[in-house]
Write a protein that holds these residues in place. Sequence first.
Motif, PDB file in Angstrom:
ATOM      1  N   UNK A   8      -0.225  10.974  -1.922  1.00  0.00           N
ATOM      2  CA  UNK A   8       0.872  10.052  -1.620  1.00  0.00           C
ATOM      3  C   UNK A   8       2.235  10.737  -1.589  1.00  0.00           C
ATOM      4  N   UNK A   9       2.358  11.916  -2.203  1.00  0.00           N
ATOM      5  CA  UNK A   9       3.619  12.654  -2.226  1.00  0.00           C
ATOM      6  C   UNK A   9       3.536  13.762  -1.176  1.00  0.00           C
ATOM      7  N   UNK A  10       4.338  13.647  -0.115  1.00  0.00           N
ATOM      8  CA  UNK A  10       4.250  14.593   0.998  1.00  0.00           C
ATOM      9  C   UNK A  10       4.605  16.014   0.561  1.00  0.00           C
ATOM     10  N   UNK A  11       5.739  16.180  -0.100  1.00  0.00           N
ATOM     11  CA  UNK A  11       6.176  17.510  -0.526  1.00  0.00           C
ATOM     12  C   UNK A  11       5.253  18.061  -1.611  1.00  0.00           C
ATOM     13  N   UNK A  12       4.865  17.197  -2.547  1.00  0.00           N
ATOM     14  CA  UNK A  12       3.952  17.646  -3.598  1.00  0.00           C
ATOM     15  C   UNK A  12       2.614  18.094  -3.043  1.00  0.00           C
ATOM     16  N   UNK A  13       2.117  17.399  -2.022  1.00  0.00           N
ATOM     17  CA  UNK A  13       0.850  17.772  -1.408  1.00  0.00           C
ATOM     18  C   UNK A  13       0.949  19.142  -0.738  1.00  0.00           C
ATOM     19  N   UNK A  37      -1.107  16.815 -14.604  1.00  0.00           N
ATOM     20  CA  UNK A  37      -1.001  15.620 -15.454  1.00  0.00           C
ATOM     21  C   UNK A  37       0.303  14.866 -15.232  1.00  0.00           C
ATOM     22  N   UNK A  38       1.326  15.579 -14.810  1.00  0.00           N
ATOM     23  CA  UNK A  38       2.628  14.929 -14.581  1.00  0.00           C
ATOM     24  C   UNK A  38       2.733  14.311 -13.199  1.00  0.00           C
ATOM     25  N   UNK A  39       1.762  14.590 -12.325  1.00  0.00           N
ATOM     26  CA  UNK A  39       1.815  14.089 -10.959  1.00  0.00           C
ATOM     27  C   UNK A  39       1.088  12.760 -10.862  1.00  0.00           C
ATOM     28  N   UNK A  40       1.807  11.754 -10.447  1.00  0.00           N
ATOM     29  CA  UNK A  40       1.256  10.411 -10.386  1.00  0.00           C
ATOM     30  C   UNK A  40       0.188  10.322  -9.302  1.00  0.00           C
ATOM     31  N   UNK A  41      -0.936   9.780  -9.677  1.00  0.00           N
ATOM     32  CA  UNK A  41      -2.025   9.590  -8.724  1.00  0.00           C
ATOM     33  C   UNK A  41      -3.069  10.678  -8.739  1.00  0.00           C
ATOM     34  N   UNK A  42      -2.795  11.800  -9.410  1.00  0.00           N
ATOM     35  CA  UNK A  42      -3.760  12.894  -9.479  1.00  0.00           C
ATOM     36  C   UNK A  42      -4.486  12.956 -10.814  1.00  0.00           C
ATOM     37  N   UNK A  63       0.831  -1.203   0.000  1.00  0.00           N
ATOM     38  CA  UNK A  63       0.000   0.000   0.000  1.00  0.00           C
ATOM     39  C   UNK A  63       0.868   1.257   0.000  1.00  0.00           C
ATOM     40  N   UNK A  64       0.472   2.219  -0.797  1.00  0.00           N
ATOM     41  CA  UNK A  64       1.188   3.490  -0.851  1.00  0.00           C
ATOM     42  C   UNK A  64       0.815   4.345   0.356  1.00  0.00           C
ATOM     43  N   UNK A  65       1.792   4.943   1.004  1.00  0.00           N
ATOM     44  CA  UNK A  65       1.465   5.804   2.144  1.00  0.00           C
ATOM     45  C   UNK A  65       0.762   7.091   1.674  1.00  0.00           C
ATOM     46  N   UNK A  66      -0.242   7.496   2.391  1.00  0.00           N
ATOM     47  CA  UNK A  66      -0.993   8.705   2.087  1.00  0.00           C
ATOM     48  C   UNK A  66      -0.685   9.743   3.167  1.00  0.00           C
ATOM     49  N   UNK A  67      -0.263  10.929   2.701  1.00  0.00           N
ATOM     50  CA  UNK A  67       0.073  12.010   3.625  1.00  0.00           C
ATOM     51  C   UNK A  67      -1.024  13.078   3.604  1.00  0.00           C
ATOM     52  N   UNK A  68      -1.249  13.671   4.741  1.00  0.00           N
ATOM     53  CA  UNK A  68      -2.252  14.734   4.841  1.00  0.00           C
ATOM     54  C   UNK A  68      -1.567  16.036   5.230  1.00  0.00           C
ATOM     55  N   UNK A  69      -1.813  17.072   4.444  1.00  0.00           N
ATOM     56  CA  UNK A  69      -1.282  18.402   4.753  1.00  0.00           C
ATOM     57  C   UNK A  69      -2.455  19.311   5.108  1.00  0.00           C
ATOM     58  N   UNK A  70      -2.164  20.320   5.875  1.00  0.00           N
ATOM     59  CA  UNK A  70      -3.230  21.167   6.418  1.00  0.00           C
ATOM     60  C   UNK A  70      -2.783  22.618   6.403  1.00  0.00           C
ATOM     61  N   UNK A  82     -14.158  13.734 -14.655  1.00  0.00           N
ATOM     62  CA  UNK A  82     -13.898  12.692 -13.661  1.00  0.00           C
ATOM     63  C   UNK A  82     -12.576  12.941 -12.943  1.00  0.00           C
ATOM     64  N   UNK A  83     -11.568  13.359 -13.692  1.00  0.00           N
ATOM     65  CA  UNK A  83     -10.287  13.694 -13.061  1.00  0.00           C
ATOM     66  C   UNK A  83     -10.430  14.866 -12.107  1.00  0.00           C
ATOM     67  N   UNK A  84     -11.211  15.860 -12.509  1.00  0.00           N
ATOM     68  CA  UNK A  84     -11.421  17.007 -11.621  1.00  0.00           C
ATOM     69  C   UNK A  84     -12.172  16.580 -10.361  1.00  0.00           C
ATOM     70  N   UNK A  85     -13.168  15.710 -10.512  1.00  0.00           N
ATOM     71  CA  UNK A  85     -13.925  15.239  -9.349  1.00  0.00           C
ATOM     72  C   UNK A  85     -13.014  14.515  -8.368  1.00  0.00           C
ATOM     73  N   UNK A  86     -12.119  13.678  -8.894  1.00  0.00           N
ATOM     74  CA  UNK A  86     -11.175  12.980  -8.023  1.00  0.00           C
ATOM     75  C   UNK A  86     -10.256  13.961  -7.310  1.00  0.00           C
ATOM     76  N   UNK A  87      -9.800  14.970  -8.025  1.00  0.00           N
ATOM     77  CA  UNK A  87      -8.943  15.985  -7.408  1.00  0.00           C
ATOM     78  C   UNK A  87      -9.719  16.782  -6.367  1.00  0.00           C
TER      79      UNK A  87
END
Length: 352
Positions: A153-158, A108-113, A45-52, A122-127
């Motif tokens: 999943x990307x801490x810095x990207x999030x 588009x270049x960010x994996x998972x988004x 499982x890929x780790x999921x990070x939460x930023x606030x 649909x992509x916008x809804x997921x985002x």
Amino acid sequence: MIEAGFHEDEIDLFDLWDDLVANKIWAGIGIIACVALAIVYLSMAKPIYEVRSVIKPTNERDLVGVNAPELSGVYSLGVVAAFEHAKRALLSKEYHRDFYKQNLSQIRTLKGLYSPLLSESQNFTNFDNLLDVELSDSKKDNETFIAINFEWSDAKGAADLLNAYVAFTLQSRVSEIKQTLESKRLVRLNKLKYDASLIRDKYYSHKTQRKLQLGEALGIAKNVGQRDSIFSKSDILGGFKPPLYLYGSKALIAEESALSRRESLSKGLPHGEDHFMAGLSSILFEIEQLRQLKVDYSKIKIVQLDEPAVVPVNPVKPRKLLVLALSIVAGSFLGLMLALIVAAYKRHIKRT
């Protein structure tokens, strides 16, 4: 016979315990299997990070630019109203969509988004589902705030993406406030210019009319030989308004000459002959103030960024300890069932 049958249908806890002890290896197999599956899941499982990010109401000094004295009666923005602007912007799907469209090439270049297998909507809804806006509760919380959470999943990207989104949303709202203020200022300027034109038209119309009246009265005074004013010889005027020619040609010529010299007398003044028009000076002053007013919108802050998004250290998903604990509990139930099933099967084989 009935009594024996009754005893056969009873559940003997000691027999169950003996079955579990006799087949404890199956109970262990159930626990080991569930724990092994949990470990495999956690490893894959890929780790999921939460930023606030947290924003709070701003200070009055950050709104001075849009509350300048020159804008009195034109536009004003208080701390509470500014916070309401920010809240509506952060809750708006339109701002989410605008940010998504403007940063689509990067997303588009960010994996998972982004997934090419899905449509844009649909992509916008997921985002959009990854963004969660939390509002403070006046009954529970001591402070007023808005918290924006983002999971990825990307801490810095999030963290970078959330900070960019908050900055984009707040800046867009300030731009809308700018458009509103500038529109209202333009409306006020046009209204003042219209009032000034009315005063000028009224003044020049009255001036022209007065000159015509003076010219007509001067002709009459010359024809009747009325050179001096009749009122120089009479102290009682009463409520009677005498004809102009009775003032005498001398006074009429002086007044007409004074009216003609107004333009030359006021030539060196900032607004020329406008100074002779009652009420026009204050209007012209307000027009000049609104024209020269320059609002530095880069210093306008409708809210205070209390906590920007930072790169988290630990993921929020999956929760390893919770998954392991649940796997042990599930494994215990599975092992218990396996042990009882095996015991029942053995008993059945023995009986047959």
